[in-house]
Design a protein around this motif. Structure first.
Motif, PDB file in Angstrom:
ATOM      1  N   LEU A 262      -5.880   4.876   7.320  1.00 55.61           N
ATOM      2  CA  LEU A 262      -6.455   3.661   6.746  1.00 55.61           C
ATOM      3  C   LEU A 262      -5.744   2.410   7.274  1.00 55.61           C
ATOM      4  O   LEU A 262      -6.386   1.404   7.571  1.00 55.61           O
ATOM      5  N   THR A 263      -4.428   2.497   7.399  1.00 58.57           N
ATOM      6  CA  THR A 263      -3.662   1.353   7.903  1.00 58.57           C
ATOM      7  C   THR A 263      -4.140   0.948   9.291  1.00 58.57           C
ATOM      8  O   THR A 263      -4.273  -0.246   9.606  1.00 58.57           O
ATOM      9  N   LYS A 264      -4.443   1.944  10.123  1.00 55.22           N
ATOM     10  CA  LYS A 264      -4.881   1.664  11.490  1.00 55.22           C
ATOM     11  C   LYS A 264      -6.304   1.121  11.563  1.00 55.22           C
ATOM     12  O   LYS A 264      -6.738   0.633  12.616  1.00 55.22           O
ATOM     13  N   MET A 265      -7.038   1.186  10.459  1.00 60.16           N
ATOM     14  CA  MET A 265      -8.400   0.645  10.438  1.00 60.16           C
ATOM     15  C   MET A 265      -8.423  -0.867  10.329  1.00 60.16           C
ATOM     16  O   MET A 265      -9.479  -1.496  10.478  1.00 60.16           O
ATOM     17  N   CYS A 266      -7.284  -1.475  10.061  1.00 63.40           N
ATOM     18  CA  CYS A 266      -7.189  -2.939   9.992  1.00 63.40           C
ATOM     19  C   CYS A 266      -7.695  -3.540  11.308  1.00 63.40           C
ATOM     20  O   CYS A 266      -7.285  -3.096  12.394  1.00 63.40           O
ATOM     21  N   VAL A 267      -8.574  -4.540  11.236  1.00 66.67           N
ATOM     22  CA  VAL A 267      -9.145  -5.138  12.458  1.00 66.67           C
ATOM     23  C   VAL A 267      -8.078  -5.812  13.303  1.00 66.67           C
ATOM     24  O   VAL A 267      -8.253  -5.996  14.509  1.00 66.67           O
ATOM     25  N   PHE A 268      -6.967  -6.190  12.677  1.00 60.56           N
ATOM     26  CA  PHE A 268      -5.860  -6.805  13.422  1.00 60.56           C
ATOM     27  C   PHE A 268      -4.759  -5.786  13.734  1.00 60.56           C
ATOM     28  O   PHE A 268      -3.692  -6.155  14.216  1.00 60.56           O
ATOM     29  N   LYS A 269      -5.034  -4.498  13.414  1.00 56.21           N
ATOM     30  CA  LYS A 269      -4.185  -3.353  13.765  1.00 56.21           C
ATOM     31  C   LYS A 269      -2.885  -3.235  12.970  1.00 56.21           C
ATOM     32  O   LYS A 269      -2.513  -2.159  12.541  1.00 56.21           O
ATOM     33  N   THR A 270      -2.169  -4.339  12.752  1.00 53.15           N
ATOM     34  CA  THR A 270      -0.837  -4.230  12.142  1.00 53.15           C
ATOM     35  C   THR A 270      -0.663  -5.059  10.869  1.00 53.15           C
ATOM     36  O   THR A 270       0.441  -5.158  10.342  1.00 53.15           O
ATOM     37  N   SER A 271      -1.733  -5.643  10.368  1.00 51.65           N
ATOM     38  CA  SER A 271      -1.595  -6.559   9.216  1.00 51.65           C
ATOM     39  C   SER A 271      -1.638  -5.856   7.864  1.00 51.65           C
ATOM     40  O   SER A 271      -1.074  -6.344   6.893  1.00 51.65           O
ATOM     41  N   ALA A 272      -2.346  -4.723   7.775  1.00 55.21           N
ATOM     42  CA  ALA A 272      -2.530  -4.055   6.479  1.00 55.21           C
ATOM     43  C   ALA A 272      -1.320  -3.208   6.104  1.00 55.21           C
ATOM     44  O   ALA A 272      -0.770  -2.493   6.934  1.00 55.21           O
ATOM     45  N   ARG A 273      -0.894  -3.324   4.834  1.00 52.85           N
ATOM     46  CA  ARG A 273       0.215  -2.506   4.336  1.00 52.85           C
ATOM     47  C   ARG A 273      -0.136  -1.944   2.960  1.00 52.85           C
ATOM     48  O   ARG A 273      -0.603  -2.671   2.084  1.00 52.85           O
ATOM     49  N   PRO A 274       0.052  -0.617   2.749  1.00 49.53           N
ATOM     50  CA  PRO A 274      -0.190  -0.027   1.425  1.00 49.53           C
ATOM     51  C   PRO A 274       0.872  -0.520   0.447  1.00 49.53           C
ATOM     52  O   PRO A 274       2.038  -0.666   0.815  1.00 49.53           O
ATOM     53  N   TYR A 275       0.463  -0.771  -0.797  1.00 46.47           N
ATOM     54  CA  TYR A 275       1.413  -1.318  -1.770  1.00 46.47           C
ATOM     55  C   TYR A 275       1.054  -0.854  -3.184  1.00 46.47           C
ATOM     56  O   TYR A 275      -0.127  -0.786  -3.521  1.00 46.47           O
ATOM     57  N   PRO A 276       2.052  -0.553  -4.041  1.00 43.14           N
ATOM     58  CA  PRO A 276       3.484  -0.436  -3.721  1.00 43.14           C
ATOM     59  C   PRO A 276       3.751   0.920  -3.089  1.00 43.14           C
ATOM     60  O   PRO A 276       3.076   1.898  -3.412  1.00 43.14           O
ATOM     61  N   MET A 277       4.743   1.018  -2.226  1.00 43.39           N
ATOM     62  CA  MET A 277       5.040   2.261  -1.532  1.00 43.39           C
ATOM     63  C   MET A 277       6.283   2.875  -2.136  1.00 43.39           C
ATOM     64  O   MET A 277       7.409   2.637  -1.703  1.00 43.39           O
ATOM     65  N   SER A 282       1.462   6.480  -4.973  1.00 41.36           N
ATOM     66  CA  SER A 282       1.909   5.222  -5.576  1.00 41.36           C
ATOM     67  C   SER A 282       1.120   3.999  -5.117  1.00 41.36           C
ATOM     68  O   SER A 282       0.857   3.104  -5.919  1.00 41.36           O
ATOM     69  N   PRO A 283       0.717   3.886  -3.814  1.00 41.67           N
ATOM     70  CA  PRO A 283      -0.009   2.662  -3.423  1.00 41.67           C
ATOM     71  C   PRO A 283      -1.385   2.611  -4.083  1.00 41.67           C
ATOM     72  O   PRO A 283      -2.104   3.619  -4.125  1.00 41.67           O
TER      73      PRO A 283
END
Length: 360
Positions: A262-277, A282-283
């Motif tokens: 799912l993180t890699k599905m971000c259109v900007f590749k590196t902007s999405a982060r699961p929270y809280p980890m 937990s996220p």
């Protein structure tokens, strides 16, 4: 404090060597009796048998390891050498990582790599164990601090044993990591850094399982802790995957694989982060660490989230939610939770049957 003096001779050396080999066999056999380790312990045992005799051809290493065992037994309240067992378990887990590395981090290890990693696993905690008698009376948190401090000098033992430069550097990297420099595992792909990544994952995993400084936890919980560290940038995830895939912990691997997908599905590749980890399941949403307000998925109309402590690659600050990935995460939970629940029930049933059979 006390001193252990050993008069060296071939007869004594061979006696110690046989004892160390027996302890390896004993701990490997113990893992065969645990459902989490059965999946690959046979393959790991074969690999260890390929190099154990070679590394124990170093007479001084034999005396050093046996000295650790004696000190650990003498300073243990229970008489069980937990720290000595720990360094052997590190070799076992490190070898499991190596045997799965090709499929998880696209890396092959040769027999020399295996021996170097085994030597580093055996020696990177040596000074902390040798001086254990100095701080056994302290509380667990303070004991660990002193253990880490003493291990700054472990590389000196490796030098005295004429270990090669990669092993010595690996031991230094491990010490720096525990002193707070988590960047040491990310710098380049030189052999010492690769070795350190393997040893650290094995070290942290068994420290949790063995309960060196706190109550012992189950392998599942220890592996979950490794994934949290990886998600927070404190371990390389590929090495964690390599270890977890060698164990019977498929649900845990699948969960973190989905988080990564799912993180890699971000259109900007590196902007999405699961929270809280914080651990398994937990996220509850994805945040945009770069606050890209120009992205159509950025939740500008939704109340922003205040992060007060660094977590999952997010520094303290205010972040907007990613609508696309947060919704996909919730849908994943809805469909996957039933499978997780069914698997947990099955595992509990298997353990119950195992216990019943052991009582026959």
């Amino acid at each position: 404090n006390f001193t252990i003096s050993i008069e060296k001779s071939n007869q004594v050396k061979n006696f110690f060597k046989d004892k160390i080999k027996f302890d390896f066999s004993k701990l490997i056999e113990a893992k065969k009796g645990k459902i989490e380790f059965r999946k690959s312990i046979g393959k790991t045992e074969k690999a260890i048998n390929m190099f154990l005799e070679d590394i124990l051809n170093n007479d001084d290493l034999i005396f050093t390891i046996y000295k650790i065992k004696c000190i650990d037994e003498a300073t243990s309240k229970s008489g069980i050498p937990l720290f000595y067992n720990h360094i052997i378990n590190e070799v076992i887990l490190s070898t499991s990582i190596i045997k799965n590395a090709e499929f998880n981090i696209a890396m092959k290890f040769n027999i020399d790599d295996m021996k170097n990693i085994a030597n580093a696993a055996l020696l990177h905690n040596v000074k902390g164990i040798e001086t254990k008698g100095k701080y056994t009376q302290y509380k667990p948190e303070e004991r660990k601090k002193r253990y880490i401090l003493e291990n700054e000098k472990s590389y000196e033992v490796a030098e005295c044993l004429s270990m090669n430069k990669e092993v010595i550097k690996c031991i230094k990297l491990c010490s720096n990591y525990y002193k707070g420099n988590k960047e040491v595992i990310k710098k380049g792909e030189d052999k010492a850094t690769v070795y350190a990544n393997v040893v650290l994952v094995a070290d942290i995993m068994d420290e949790k399982i063995s309960g060196l400084f706190e109550e012992p936890v189950k392998p599942w919980n220890a592996a979950d802790y490794l994934y949290v560290l990886a998600e927070n940038g404190e371990l390389q995830k590929g090495y964690v995957n390599a270890l977890v895939k060698s164990l019977k912990l498929d649900n845990l691997f699948d969960f973190y694989f989905e988080i990564e997908r799912l993180t890699k599905m971000c259109v900007f590749k590196t902007s999405a982060r699961p929270y809280p980890m914080l651990g398994f399941k937990s996220p509850v949403l994805f945040l945009c660490k770069d606050n890209r307000r120009n992205c159509k998925e950025y939740g500008a109309s939704i109340k922003s989230v205040h992060v007060f402590k660094e977590n999952s690659g997010l520094k303290p600050g205010v972040y907007g939610r990613c609508n696309l990935l947060s919704d996909k995460l919730l849908k994943f939970y809805e469909t996957y939770y039933k499978e997780i629940k069914e698997d947990i029930i099955l595992t509990q049933r298997e353990k119950k049957e195992e216990n019943n059979n052991s009582n026959i």
